[in-house]
Enzyme design. Structure first.
Site, PDB file in Angstrom:
ATOM      1  N   GLU A   1       6.383   2.959   8.169  1.00 41.50           N
ATOM      2  CA  GLU A   1       6.349   2.402   9.525  1.00 41.50           C
ATOM      3  C   GLU A   1       7.396   1.315   9.693  1.00 41.50           C
ATOM      4  O   GLU A   1       8.110   1.255  10.702  1.00 41.50           O
ATOM      5  CB  GLU A   1       4.965   1.799   9.826  1.00 41.50           C
ATOM      6  CG  GLU A   1       3.840   2.802   9.856  1.00 41.50           C
ATOM      7  CD  GLU A   1       3.175   2.987   8.494  1.00 41.50           C
ATOM      8  OE1 GLU A   1       3.870   2.918   7.455  1.00 41.50           O
ATOM      9  OE2 GLU A   1       1.961   3.227   8.458  1.00 41.50           O
TER      10      GLU A   1
ATOM     11  N   CYS B   1      -1.041   0.181   7.365  1.00 43.10           N
ATOM     12  CA  CYS B   1      -1.569  -0.959   6.600  1.00 43.10           C
ATOM     13  C   CYS B   1      -1.475  -2.244   7.438  1.00 43.10           C
ATOM     14  O   CYS B   1      -0.820  -2.282   8.483  1.00 43.10           O
ATOM     15  CB  CYS B   1      -0.821  -1.107   5.283  1.00 43.10           C
ATOM     16  SG  CYS B   1       0.809  -1.872   5.449  1.00 43.10           S
TER      17      CYS B   1
ATOM     18  N   CYS C   1       2.050  -3.559   8.202  1.00 39.26           N
ATOM     19  CA  CYS C   1       2.739  -2.759   9.224  1.00 39.26           C
ATOM     20  C   CYS C   1       2.168  -3.037  10.600  1.00 39.26           C
ATOM     21  O   CYS C   1       2.901  -3.082  11.593  1.00 39.26           O
ATOM     22  CB  CYS C   1       2.667  -1.272   8.886  1.00 39.26           C
ATOM     23  SG  CYS C   1       3.745  -0.852   7.501  1.00 39.26           S
TER      24      CYS C   1
HETATM   25  N1  THU Z   1       2.449   3.156   2.758  1.00 33.55           N
HETATM   26  C1  THU Z   1       3.118   3.355   3.923  1.00 33.55           C
HETATM   27  O1  THU Z   1       4.259   3.834   3.941  1.00 33.55           O
HETATM   28  N2  THU Z   1       2.500   2.989   5.072  1.00 33.55           N
HETATM   29  C2  THU Z   1       1.257   2.443   5.138  1.00 33.55           C
HETATM   30  O2  THU Z   1       0.825   2.029   6.209  1.00 33.55           O
HETATM   31  C3  THU Z   1       0.425   2.389   3.956  1.00 33.55           C
HETATM   32  C4  THU Z   1       1.117   2.597   2.667  1.00 33.55           C
HETATM   33  C5  THU Z   1       3.124   3.508   1.507  1.00 33.55           C
HETATM   34  C6  THU Z   1       3.466   2.330   0.644  1.00 33.55           C
HETATM   35  C7  THU Z   1       3.517   2.963  -0.718  1.00 33.55           C
HETATM   36  O3  THU Z   1       4.816   3.517  -0.925  1.00 33.55           O
HETATM   37  C8  THU Z   1       2.507   4.095  -0.656  1.00 33.55           C
HETATM   38  O4  THU Z   1       2.288   4.336   0.734  1.00 33.55           O
HETATM   39  C9  THU Z   1       1.187   3.792  -1.329  1.00 33.55           C
HETATM   40  O5  THU Z   1       0.658   2.604  -0.889  1.00 33.55           O
END
Ligand code: THU
Length: 160
Positions: free
Chosen positions: A75, A112, A115
Site C-alpha cells: 500500500e 496494516c 498503512c
Molecule cells: N504487508 C503489506 O504489504 N501490506 C499490509 O498491509 C500488511 C503486510 C506485507 C509486509 C510484509 O512484506 C508481508 O506483507 C508480511 O507482513
C-alpha cells in the site's frame, strides 16, 4: 463519565462480479502487481492499485529486506509512488489483494496500521474520501467508503 459509541459500516461483496467495472479493473491491476512482490522472508505477497482522479492507475507490491524493518508494504509503495508522481492529484480508490504464496487466501486482508496512517495522510490532505477495497487472493471483497472508517481517532496535521 460518558461513552463514545462509533458505528462503522462496511460492504461485503461475495465475488468480483458484484463490483463496478473500474474496481474490477483495479483488482486486476493489484493482482498483476502482487505477482511482482519481493517477499522471500514472509512468503506473503501483497498488491495494491490506486485509481487517481486523472484516470491513472498506480500500483505497488510489498518489498522486503534482509533487515526486516527496512521493507515496505504494498500500500505504501503504491501510495508514495502516486504522491511522488502526481503530487496534486486526488486518490479515489485503492484495492488491496493479499495472501500467502503457498496457498490460496480466502480471507479478506485489511491494510496494516502503518498503512492506514499513511493512507489517512492523503485522505486528510485532499479533503475527500479514498474508497478502500481489500481481499485475499480470491473470495470476498470488503469495501470501506473511506480510510477514516478504518482508523478511529485518527492522528493528523490538525493536532500538531
Ligand atoms: N504487508 C503489506 O504489504 N501490506 C499490509 O498491509 C500488511 C503486510 C506485507 C509486509 C510484509 O512484506 C508481508 O506483507 C508480511 O507482513
Amino acid at each position: 463519565m460518558k461513552e463514545i459509541k462509533l458505528e462503522v459500516v462496511f460492504q461485503v461483496f461475495e465475488n468480483v462480479s458484484e463490483l463496478p467495472r473500474d474496481v474490477i479493473q483495479l483488482i486486476e491491476n493489484a493482482k498483476e502487481a502482487r505477482v511482482k512482490a519481493y517477499a522471500p522472508y514472509s512468503n506473503f505477497a501483497v498488491g495494491a492499485a490506486i485509481l487517481l482522479e486523472n484516470g491513472e492507475i498506480v500500483t505497488g507490491c510489498n518489498q522486503e529486506n534482509a533487515s526486516y524493518p527496512s521493507g515496505l508494504c504494498a500500500e505504501r509503495t503504491a501510495l508514495y509512488y502516486a504522491g511522488a508522481k502526481y503530487p496534486k492529484t486526488k486518490m479515489l480508490k485503492m484495492v488491496i489483494v493479499a495472501g500467502s504464496l503457498k496457498e490460496e487466501t480466502l480471507q479478506p486482508i485489511p491494510p496494516c496500521g502503518a498503512c492506514r496512517q499513511a493512507i489517512a495522510e492523503y485522505e486528510v490532505q485532499q479533503k475527500s474520501p479514498i474508497e478502500i477495497f481489500f481481499m485475499g487472493t480470491s473470495g470476498k471483497i470488503i469495501k470501506s467508503n473511506a480510510l477514516e472508517n478504518l482508523l478511529p481517532f485518527i492522528f493528523d496535521k490538525s493536532q500538531l
